[in-house]
Scaffold this motif. Structure first.
Motif, PDB file in Angstrom:
ATOM      1  N   MET A  22      50.825 -10.229  61.176  1.00 35.27           N
ATOM      2  CA  MET A  22      50.958 -10.713  62.553  1.00 35.27           C
ATOM      3  C   MET A  22      50.345 -12.100  62.720  1.00 35.27           C
ATOM      4  O   MET A  22      50.948 -12.988  63.331  1.00 35.27           O
ATOM      5  CB  MET A  22      50.318  -9.712  63.518  1.00 35.27           C
ATOM      6  CG  MET A  22      50.449 -10.089  64.971  1.00 35.27           C
ATOM      7  SD  MET A  22      52.170 -10.384  65.466  1.00 35.27           S
ATOM      8  CE  MET A  22      52.721  -8.723  65.835  1.00 35.27           C
ATOM      9  N   ASN A  54      41.416 -17.039  56.464  1.00 35.09           N
ATOM     10  CA  ASN A  54      41.673 -15.651  56.100  1.00 35.09           C
ATOM     11  C   ASN A  54      40.670 -15.235  55.041  1.00 35.09           C
ATOM     12  O   ASN A  54      40.302 -16.029  54.164  1.00 35.09           O
ATOM     13  CB  ASN A  54      43.110 -15.483  55.563  1.00 35.09           C
ATOM     14  CG  ASN A  54      43.536 -14.024  55.569  1.00 35.09           C
ATOM     15  OD1 ASN A  54      43.544 -13.391  56.624  1.00 35.09           O
ATOM     16  ND2 ASN A  54      43.873 -13.477  54.419  1.00 35.09           N
ATOM     17  N   LEU A  72      42.934 -10.036  63.698  1.00 37.62           N
ATOM     18  CA  LEU A  72      42.466  -9.292  62.527  1.00 37.62           C
ATOM     19  C   LEU A  72      42.879  -7.835  62.655  1.00 37.62           C
ATOM     20  O   LEU A  72      43.455  -7.419  63.674  1.00 37.62           O
ATOM     21  CB  LEU A  72      40.951  -9.432  62.396  1.00 37.62           C
ATOM     22  CG  LEU A  72      40.467 -10.858  62.026  1.00 37.62           C
ATOM     23  CD1 LEU A  72      38.959 -10.958  62.104  1.00 37.62           C
ATOM     24  CD2 LEU A  72      40.964 -11.265  60.650  1.00 37.62           C
ATOM     25  N   LEU A  73      42.578  -7.063  61.637  1.00 39.11           N
ATOM     26  CA  LEU A  73      43.010  -5.661  61.616  1.00 39.11           C
ATOM     27  C   LEU A  73      42.457  -4.878  62.801  1.00 39.11           C
ATOM     28  O   LEU A  73      43.168  -4.148  63.490  1.00 39.11           O
ATOM     29  CB  LEU A  73      42.551  -5.029  60.295  1.00 39.11           C
ATOM     30  CG  LEU A  73      42.899  -3.567  60.106  1.00 39.11           C
ATOM     31  CD1 LEU A  73      44.405  -3.382  59.996  1.00 39.11           C
ATOM     32  CD2 LEU A  73      42.195  -2.988  58.895  1.00 39.11           C
ATOM     33  N   ALA A  80      36.496  -5.543  61.798  1.00 38.10           N
ATOM     34  CA  ALA A  80      36.837  -6.692  60.933  1.00 38.10           C
ATOM     35  C   ALA A  80      36.352  -7.994  61.580  1.00 38.10           C
ATOM     36  O   ALA A  80      35.889  -8.905  60.884  1.00 38.10           O
ATOM     37  CB  ALA A  80      38.339  -6.750  60.684  1.00 38.10           C
ATOM     38  N   ALA A  98      32.650  -8.112  61.020  1.00 39.19           N
ATOM     39  CA  ALA A  98      32.365  -8.431  59.611  1.00 39.19           C
ATOM     40  C   ALA A  98      32.580  -9.918  59.347  1.00 39.19           C
ATOM     41  O   ALA A  98      31.763 -10.565  58.680  1.00 39.19           O
ATOM     42  CB  ALA A  98      33.264  -7.592  58.696  1.00 39.19           C
ATOM     43  N   ALA A  99      33.654 -10.481  59.904  1.00 37.31           N
ATOM     44  CA  ALA A  99      33.960 -11.898  59.634  1.00 37.31           C
ATOM     45  C   ALA A  99      32.904 -12.811  60.271  1.00 37.31           C
ATOM     46  O   ALA A  99      32.396 -13.727  59.624  1.00 37.31           O
ATOM     47  CB  ALA A  99      35.347 -12.229  60.168  1.00 37.31           C
ATOM     48  N   VAL A 119      43.834 -11.313  69.887  1.00 37.72           N
ATOM     49  CA  VAL A 119      44.962 -10.375  70.037  1.00 37.72           C
ATOM     50  C   VAL A 119      44.880  -9.232  69.013  1.00 37.72           C
ATOM     51  O   VAL A 119      45.875  -8.600  68.691  1.00 37.72           O
ATOM     52  CB  VAL A 119      46.329 -11.106  69.950  1.00 37.72           C
ATOM     53  CG1 VAL A 119      46.519 -12.020  71.137  1.00 37.72           C
ATOM     54  CG2 VAL A 119      46.487 -11.868  68.643  1.00 37.72           C
ATOM     55  N   THR A 120      43.655  -8.980  68.550  1.00 39.21           N
ATOM     56  CA  THR A 120      43.414  -7.842  67.659  1.00 39.21           C
ATOM     57  C   THR A 120      43.525  -6.549  68.469  1.00 39.21           C
ATOM     58  O   THR A 120      43.000  -6.471  69.577  1.00 39.21           O
ATOM     59  CB  THR A 120      41.988  -7.958  67.067  1.00 39.21           C
ATOM     60  OG1 THR A 120      41.900  -9.205  66.380  1.00 39.21           O
ATOM     61  CG2 THR A 120      41.658  -6.812  66.138  1.00 39.21           C
ATOM     62  N   ASN A 121      44.170  -5.547  67.908  1.00 40.28           N
ATOM     63  CA  ASN A 121      44.313  -4.274  68.623  1.00 40.28           C
ATOM     64  C   ASN A 121      42.978  -3.529  68.695  1.00 40.28           C
ATOM     65  O   ASN A 121      42.250  -3.464  67.709  1.00 40.28           O
ATOM     66  CB  ASN A 121      45.351  -3.405  67.892  1.00 40.28           C
ATOM     67  CG  ASN A 121      45.528  -2.057  68.547  1.00 40.28           C
ATOM     68  OD1 ASN A 121      44.918  -1.081  68.146  1.00 40.28           O
ATOM     69  ND2 ASN A 121      46.335  -2.017  69.567  1.00 40.28           N
ATOM     70  N   PRO A 176      55.888  -8.429  63.784  1.00 38.95           N
ATOM     71  CA  PRO A 176      55.822  -9.841  63.368  1.00 38.95           C
ATOM     72  C   PRO A 176      57.199 -10.509  63.291  1.00 38.95           C
ATOM     73  O   PRO A 176      57.346 -11.675  63.630  1.00 38.95           O
ATOM     74  CB  PRO A 176      55.174  -9.757  61.979  1.00 38.95           C
ATOM     75  CG  PRO A 176      54.355  -8.505  62.015  1.00 38.95           C
ATOM     76  CD  PRO A 176      55.116  -7.546  62.876  1.00 38.95           C
TER      77      PRO A 176
HETATM   78  N1  FVH Z   1      52.165  -5.700  62.437  1.00 41.29           N
HETATM   79  C1  FVH Z   1      52.595  -5.074  63.516  1.00 41.29           C
HETATM   80  O1  FVH Z   1      53.715  -4.621  63.583  1.00 41.29           O
HETATM   81  C2  FVH Z   1      51.680  -4.858  64.713  1.00 41.29           C
HETATM   82  C3  FVH Z   1      52.370  -5.225  66.013  1.00 41.29           C
HETATM   83  C4  FVH Z   1      51.496  -4.993  67.201  1.00 41.29           C
HETATM   84  C5  FVH Z   1      50.129  -5.671  67.032  1.00 41.29           C
HETATM   85  N2  FVH Z   1      49.530  -5.300  65.765  1.00 41.29           N
HETATM   86  C6  FVH Z   1      48.122  -5.638  65.633  1.00 41.29           C
HETATM   87  O2  FVH Z   1      47.909  -6.961  65.110  1.00 41.29           O
HETATM   88  C7  FVH Z   1      46.682  -6.983  64.383  1.00 41.29           C
HETATM   89  C8  FVH Z   1      46.919  -7.580  63.001  1.00 41.29           C
HETATM   90  O3  FVH Z   1      47.926  -6.811  62.360  1.00 41.29           O
HETATM   91  P1  FVH Z   1      48.636  -7.303  61.033  1.00 41.29           P
HETATM   92  O4  FVH Z   1      50.019  -6.779  61.067  1.00 41.29           O
HETATM   93  O5  FVH Z   1      48.468  -8.767  60.868  1.00 41.29           O
HETATM   94  O6  FVH Z   1      47.775  -6.525  59.930  1.00 41.29           O
HETATM   95  P2  FVH Z   1      47.581  -6.881  58.381  1.00 41.29           P
HETATM   96  O7  FVH Z   1      48.799  -7.524  57.820  1.00 41.29           O
HETATM   97  O8  FVH Z   1      47.085  -5.634  57.741  1.00 41.29           O
HETATM   98  O9  FVH Z   1      46.416  -7.997  58.373  1.00 41.29           O
HETATM   99  C9  FVH Z   1      45.088  -7.655  58.705  1.00 41.29           C
HETATM  100  C10 FVH Z   1      44.242  -8.908  58.765  1.00 41.29           C
HETATM  101  O10 FVH Z   1      42.874  -8.523  59.008  1.00 41.29           O
HETATM  102  C11 FVH Z   1      42.065  -9.053  57.930  1.00 41.29           C
HETATM  103  N3  FVH Z   1      40.932  -8.181  57.710  1.00 41.29           N
HETATM  104  C12 FVH Z   1      40.905  -6.849  57.573  1.00 41.29           C
HETATM  105  N4  FVH Z   1      39.648  -6.415  57.391  1.00 41.29           N
HETATM  106  C13 FVH Z   1      38.864  -7.501  57.414  1.00 41.29           C
HETATM  107  C14 FVH Z   1      37.456  -7.710  57.276  1.00 41.29           C
HETATM  108  N5  FVH Z   1      36.605  -6.682  57.079  1.00 41.29           N
HETATM  109  N6  FVH Z   1      36.975  -8.970  57.349  1.00 41.29           N
HETATM  110  C15 FVH Z   1      37.816 -10.018  57.541  1.00 41.29           C
HETATM  111  N7  FVH Z   1      39.166  -9.894  57.669  1.00 41.29           N
HETATM  112  C16 FVH Z   1      39.670  -8.652  57.608  1.00 41.29           C
HETATM  113  C17 FVH Z   1      43.004  -9.142  56.768  1.00 41.29           C
HETATM  114  O11 FVH Z   1      42.458 -10.018  55.822  1.00 41.29           O
HETATM  115  P3  FVH Z   1      42.815  -9.893  54.256  1.00 41.29           P
HETATM  116  O12 FVH Z   1      42.963  -8.395  53.952  1.00 41.29           O
HETATM  117  O13 FVH Z   1      44.097 -10.630  54.037  1.00 41.29           O
HETATM  118  O14 FVH Z   1      41.664 -10.480  53.568  1.00 41.29           O
HETATM  119  C18 FVH Z   1      44.268  -9.674  57.446  1.00 41.29           C
HETATM  120  O15 FVH Z   1      44.143 -11.040  57.722  1.00 41.29           O
HETATM  121  C19 FVH Z   1      46.166  -5.546  64.295  1.00 41.29           C
HETATM  122  O16 FVH Z   1      45.140  -5.365  65.235  1.00 41.29           O
HETATM  123  C20 FVH Z   1      47.402  -4.728  64.659  1.00 41.29           C
HETATM  124  O17 FVH Z   1      47.099  -3.476  65.246  1.00 41.29           O
HETATM  125  C21 FVH Z   1      50.358  -5.604  64.602  1.00 41.29           C
END
Ligand code: FVH
Length: 310
Positions: free
Chosen positions: A12, A33, A69-70, A74, A77-78, A96-98, A128
């Motif tokens: 997203m 990221n 972010l997730l 998260a 943590a960041a 816009v984090t859920n 997305p």
């Molecule tokens: N994707 C969708 O269909 C839905 C649509 C509705 C809204 N949601 C919400 O959007 C938020 C982000 O979702 P996403 O689709 O981008 O999720 P991922 O592709 O899994 O990316 C997650 C990002 O979060 C980072 N992250 C996770 N844990 C940590 C942490 N402990 N410290 C720092 N960053 C963290 C992750 O980083 P990395 O794994 O690449 O290092 C990604 O950038 C979410 O709230 C949905 O509910 C999406």
């Protein structure tokens, strides 16, 4: 030039950042990221974003901080990695984090503690792939409508239609959760329906060249009957909300509750006869029978709304 730092380049976050970069008036975009070698990071750099591996440095580069972010842990943590006292001095945070309304309100307090002048919280209500298309839809809350109109509205415009909800930072999360609760309730019912459709009996003998044990498909009947029924009944949800608002338990909306309770009993019995799980529907059945016993049988389905508060 507007400066934006996009924190979180998951599916997203990458869609949001890419849409901003492709807009007619793109901001100067910095991205951060946790995982630097995520393919979306490289793709955004190719599109003109500047990747900054240090979160503190990434945040320092922009006046607006867009967080996707997730989840809220998260975010915690960041941001733990930033040790300076007011890293967000004078900046606007759009998150816009859920999450839950409580998490959103706490995030507002935490980010203002770090110096942010404005905090908006919300949700992207599409996948997305749909970000930036006419179907894209964002809900946002925090600060005031006037501040939103003067500030983030223009920046977020390329992402989709923005529904500003209320000054309470937790309001958009509540809307988001309410919409998703309704959606998952529908999916639970749909899984029951799909399982029932898998119980269709094949009466015609297998045609030549067809396997004797041809698979029973749920999709054709789902498309022909289930989806049209759901589409026709979606506006009924608005009538239910109106009934709950007005505590109008005796308006039958053309479908008295006692009749519906009897119909649902047949659904549950069919599940039992066909060997299909019906737990997802038993709770609403219990509430309907309770309402009938308490005298709301001639009334409407809205009557069960009175049992929803703990
Ligand atoms: N994707 C969708 O269909 C839905 C649509 C509705 C809204 N949601 C919400 O959007 C938020 C982000 O979702 P996403 O689709 O981008 O999720 P991922 O592709 O899994 O990316 C997650 C990002 O979060 C980072 N992250 C996770 N844990 C940590 C942490 N402990 N410290 C720092 N960053 C963290 C992750 O980083 P990395 O794994 O690449 O290092 C990604 O950038 C979410 O709230 C949905 O509910 C999406």
């Amino acid at each position: 030039m507007t400066t934006v730092t996009s924190i979180g380049i998951g599916n997203m976050g990458a869609a949001l950042a890419s849409t901003l970069l492709k807009s007619t008036n793109p901001p100067q975009l910095t991205i951060w990221n946790r995982t630097a070698d995520r393919p979306q990071v490289k793709s955004l750099v190719d599109q003109g974003a500047q990747f900054e591996p240090s979160l503190a440095a990434a945040v320092a580069r922009s006046e607006t901080i867009l967080i996707c972010l997730l989840d809220y842990p998260a975010i915690t943590a960041a941001f733990q990695a930033i040790t300076t006292a007011k890293p967000l001095e004078g900046k606007t945070v759009i998150n816009v984090t859920n999450g839950t309304p409580t998490q959103a309100r706490q995030a507002e307090a935490d980010f203002k503690q770090l110096g942010a002048v404005a905090y908006y919280d919300g949700g992207i209500m599409v996948t997305p792939q749909l970000v930036g298309t006419p179907a894209s839809f964002v809900i946002l809350s925090g600060e005031s409508d006037a501040a939103f109109q003067a500030g983030p509205r223009e920046l977020l415009k390329p992402i989709g239609a923005i529904n500003y909800v209320a000054p309470d930072a937790g309001a958009a999360a509540l809307y988001d959760v309410a919409a998703l609760a309704s959606m998952y309730g529908m999916f639970m019912g749909a899984f029951t329906g799909i399982a029932l459709l898998k119980k269709q009996r094949r009466i015609e003998p297998a045609k030549e060249g067809e396997a004797a044990e041809a698979k029973v498909l749920a999709k054709p009947a789902t498309d022909a009957v289930v989806v049209p029924v759901l589409k026709a009944l979606v506006p009924y949800v608005s009538l239910l909300a109106d009934g709950v608002d007005n505590e109008d338990w005796m308006n039958d909306l053309g479908n008295p509750l006692a009749m519906q309770a009897a119909g649902l009993r047949n659904i549950l019995q069919t599940c039992d006869e066909e060997g299909v799980q019906s737990e997802g529907l038993r709770y609403i059945s219990q509430l309907m029978h309770r309402a009938v016993e308490e005298g709301f049988g001639p009334g409407g389905l809205s009557a069960i709304g009175q049992y929803m508060f703990k």
